[in-house]
Design an enzyme around this catalytic site. Structure first.
Site, PDB file in Angstrom:
ATOM      1  N   GLY A 169       0.810  -1.172   0.238  1.00  0.00           N
ATOM      2  CA  GLY A 169      -0.054   0.207   0.061  1.00  0.00           C
ATOM      3  C   GLY A 169       0.754   1.077   0.064  1.00  0.00           C
ATOM      4  O   GLY A 169       1.941   1.104  -0.432  1.00  0.00           O
ATOM      5  N   ASN A 170       0.401   2.345   0.258  1.00  0.00           N
ATOM      6  CA  ASN A 170       1.177   3.403   0.324  1.00  0.00           C
ATOM      7  C   ASN A 170       0.484   4.382   1.349  1.00  0.00           C
ATOM      8  O   ASN A 170      -0.531   4.154   1.938  1.00  0.00           O
ATOM      9  CB  ASN A 170       1.484   4.122  -1.030  1.00  0.00           C
ATOM     10  CG  ASN A 170       0.069   4.748  -1.594  1.00  0.00           C
ATOM     11  OD1 ASN A 170      -0.733   5.418  -1.088  1.00  0.00           O
ATOM     12  ND2 ASN A 170      -0.487   4.025  -2.575  1.00  0.00           N
ATOM     13  N   HIS A 171       1.013   5.719   1.740  1.00  0.00           N
ATOM     14  CA  HIS A 171       0.772   6.525   2.933  1.00  0.00           C
ATOM     15  C   HIS A 171      -0.299   7.443   2.521  1.00  0.00           C
ATOM     16  O   HIS A 171      -0.739   8.366   3.263  1.00  0.00           O
ATOM     17  CB  HIS A 171       1.843   7.210   3.104  1.00  0.00           C
ATOM     18  CG  HIS A 171       3.039   6.516   3.795  1.00  0.00           C
ATOM     19  ND1 HIS A 171       2.719   5.757   5.124  1.00  0.00           N
ATOM     20  CD2 HIS A 171       4.493   6.155   3.491  1.00  0.00           C
ATOM     21  CE1 HIS A 171       3.720   5.145   5.252  1.00  0.00           C
ATOM     22  NE2 HIS A 171       4.755   5.267   4.516  1.00  0.00           N
TER      23      HIS A 171
END
Ligand code: CTP
Length: 403
Positions: free
Chosen positions: A213-215
């Site tokens: 995923g990512n932030h």
């Protein structure tokens, strides 16, 4: 659900008729909708309903006279200031007498003086007995007020205070509020436009408990969705995993997890929209073979084979009858060069660039700093602002180009 009246400054003018008692409910509903309400009563309206009730409900002093008699300095109630303060003037009930004076510019009370000074939209809700309502002079006054640009909220049909039955009843308070809300809504710049927006991250499963995923928090996209809706657009928000709230009666939110789900949700509706905005931080790759059971830490190293996800924005960029297309680019180096290349490759009408090198820009924070590149390679730079304000800048740039 937020009303379009939320935050609006409204002067409610009450003229003297039996329906004045209903004004208490109107104040109540306006305040409930989030409006700031100041009440002006004509002197005769005070015979029908008390200023104390209205000031309690509106949380503001009720004005009736040109001077404030309760103040020892006899301060002047400035009708010009009141007229300029108001975003909207609502006269309800509007009696035949008050309407006749409005038509002719007769100013013998504070309400009429404010009416003549107001620069904002004026709504009037007539209320009177059947025969007065039908009288040609009243009918002519409706037409004249409408020709001045004032907006009439039609009277209802039914039992009248006189015992007669017919047209002339003040519209019900909730009908008055709904009428104004719909009228405002229909005049918003994006009214009748359909917009699609992707937002948030995507999660790509490695095993049942882990993902790539990512932030991205989804805050920027959520702010744009809300701003589009505030400007009257019907919004389809396709949101990756995000806890950000996007409550609005014009936003239809579809929650997705993976890039493929986001792609599918976009292509279900993209041919129906006028504007498509791609603010999601889509995972470029996903594990080729996500496993059904949790991966155990048996070996010292672990390789996961990844496969490219579909590029959702680019897939819309090549469509024949594509909507007005807005892409985002988040860069960490050679920002302008990469942004120009992305705009060209993905065929965007506008590209919004964020640089991770800018303070106050990027993931998780409430602010952002953007640069917008249009189709003709013009560059528009903006200051660091709250994401809600950045959303307004982006939506403004869209409105300028599609209307
Ligand atoms: N985008 C998309 N689908 C993808 C990847 C990106 O719709 N699979 C969209 C993003 O929502 C954004 C734009 O494309 O509007 C650019 O995304 P970005 O991640 O900055 O660029 P990439 O094309 O992924 O290129 P790179 O990661 O190599 O910089």
């Amino acid at each position: 659900m937020k009303s379009v009246l939320s935050g609006r400054k409204i002067v409610l003018g009450i003229s003297g008729g039996i329906a004045a008692y209903k004004a208490t409910y109107i104040v109540r509903l306006l305040v409930k909708a989030g409006a700031v309400v100041k009440v002006i009563m004509t002197p005769s309206a005070r015979d029908f309903v008390t200023p104390l009730t209205l000031s309690t409900l509106s949380k503001n002093p009720v004005l009736s006279h040109f001077t404030n008699e309760e103040d020892e300095n006899d301060l002047w109630n400035n009708h010009v200031e009141l007229g300029l303060w108001a975003d909207l003037l609502l006269i309800a009930p509007a009696t035949a007498n008050t309407m006749s004076k409005m038509v002719n510019g007769a100013i013998d009370n504070l309400l009429l003086a404010t009416y003549c000074s107001a620069k904002c939209p004026v709504y009037f809700a007539p209320a009177m007995d059947l025969d007065m309502y039908k009288h040609p002079s009243t009918q002519a006054n409706f037409e004249k007020l409408t020709s001045y640009g004032n907006i009439m909220i039609p009277a209802g049909d039914g039992e009248l205070a006189s015992g007669l039955s017919g047209k002339g009843r003040l519209a019900e308070p909730h009908e008055i509020i709904e009428f104004i809300e719909q009228d405002i809504q229909s005049k918003l710049p994006l009214s009748g436009k359909a917009c699609l927006i992707t937002a948030g991250p995507t999660y790509e499963a490695i095993d049942p408990v882990r993902f790539i995923g990512n932030h991205s928090s989804g805050k920027m996209g959520a702010s744009i969705a809300i701003e589009l809706a505030n400007q009257g657009a019907q919004v389809q928000l396709i949101m990756g995993p995000s806890a950000v709230s996007t409550e609005h009666h014009l936003i239809n939110r579809v929650d997705v997890k993976t890039a493929q789900q986001m792609y599918d949700a976009v292509h279900k509706i993209v041919h129906e929209v006028d504007v498509a905005i791609f603010s999601a931080a889509v995972s470029d790759y996903r594990p080729l073979n996500p496993v059904d059971q949790k991966i155990k830490k048996k070996s010292e190293t672990l390789s996961i084979e990844l496969v490219k996800n579909p590029d959702i924005l680019a897939s819309v960029g090549v469509m024949k009858n594509k909507p007005f297309l807005v892409g985002f680019a988040l860069e960490t180096e050679n920002e302008m060069e990469h942004a120009f290349a992305k705009a060209e490759k993905k065929q965007t009408d506008l590209l919004v660039l964020n640089s991770m090198r800018d303070k106050g820009a990027g993931f998780g924070v409430d602010t952002n700093k953007i640069t917008i590149i249009d189709k003709d390679k013009n560059i528009f730079r903006f200051e660091t602002k709250l994401k809600t304000e950045v959303a307004k800048d982006i939506v403004n740039e869209i409105i300028k180009r599609i209307l």
